[in-house]
Design a protein around this motif. Sequence first.
Motif, PDB file in Angstrom:
ATOM      1  N   ARG A   7      32.772  43.617  36.156  1.00  0.00           N
ATOM      2  CA  ARG A   7      33.540  44.615  36.887  1.00  0.00           C
ATOM      3  C   ARG A   7      32.620  45.579  37.616  1.00  0.00           C
ATOM      4  O   ARG A   7      31.605  46.015  37.063  1.00  0.00           O
ATOM      5  N   VAL A  15      41.798  46.408  44.866  1.00  0.00           N
ATOM      6  CA  VAL A  15      41.029  45.482  44.027  1.00  0.00           C
ATOM      7  C   VAL A  15      40.522  44.321  44.869  1.00  0.00           C
ATOM      8  O   VAL A  15      41.274  43.728  45.650  1.00  0.00           O
ATOM      9  N   LYS A  79      48.049  43.926  39.602  1.00  0.00           N
ATOM     10  CA  LYS A  79      47.580  44.891  40.598  1.00  0.00           C
ATOM     11  C   LYS A  79      48.187  44.653  41.978  1.00  0.00           C
ATOM     12  O   LYS A  79      47.806  45.304  42.949  1.00  0.00           O
TER      13      LYS A  79
END
Length: 286
Positions: A7, A15, A79
Amino acid sequence: MGLHLRRTPGADGTVAVYVHGLGGSSTNWTDLSALLAPFASGISVDLPGFGFSEPPAEFDFGLNSHAALLARFLEGLGKGPVHLLGNSMGGAIALLVAARRPDLVRTLTLISPAMPDRRVDHRRLSDPRMALAYLPFLGKRVRRALAALGPEERAKQVIKLCFADPDSFPAQRLAELAEEHSARAEFAWAAPAMARSTFGIFRAWFSRGPASLWAAAAEVTAPTLVVWGEKDRVISVRRASRTATLIPRARLLVLPRTGHVAQMERPNTVARAVLGMWERVEADAW
């Protein structure tokens, strides 16, 4: 589903998901994801059988299986549609996801995607002996010889194949890549995953009609940036124009003096191009 992730903390609410190529891993995106972090938080995946992701039992390593698993992963993030970026095999997988699950993909970036390229050319291999590695009788001996290579020598072979200018590869990154090769050598599933994913790419390349990657390209509706290195020895830049032409909302960027992994060899240039696409898409100007 057991995928190993890296990440890159970044902008909230946006994202970017990064998908590596054959023999690669999430570390292939270290520099690009850092450059784009002010604009999107990053998730770089290790595909099943690569990096540190142990493959699920009975996973068949075909491109369709990789794409289905990646789609489930994106769905599970919760997301909404993401900026999806893929290189080489990861580019082909990302293309399949974008074609089949448009609800999951905000924009698509393909860096030398593994579109059908059936040239017979030993220069496309990091070691010419790999062409013999899976032949009957001879193959077993060749595989032993390849396995005997040290991790740094293996890393240098990959860099020589994938970079137009191998000398530009940072020494720090070489040490990281060698360490990763050394760690992966301990995994019983690593070599079979590499072999079976390779065959999975070949099967996709010989698929015709609606099952072909060319047909999938025409089904992609997301705004798309296609990036290709002019000196790519793995997937010829001659595939670039057809790829970008088939994808309805694609634009093409060909980079001179660049090989197969433009995100590693020219991260600043690629970051500017990707960010330019994101900004135009937000302004409804792509």
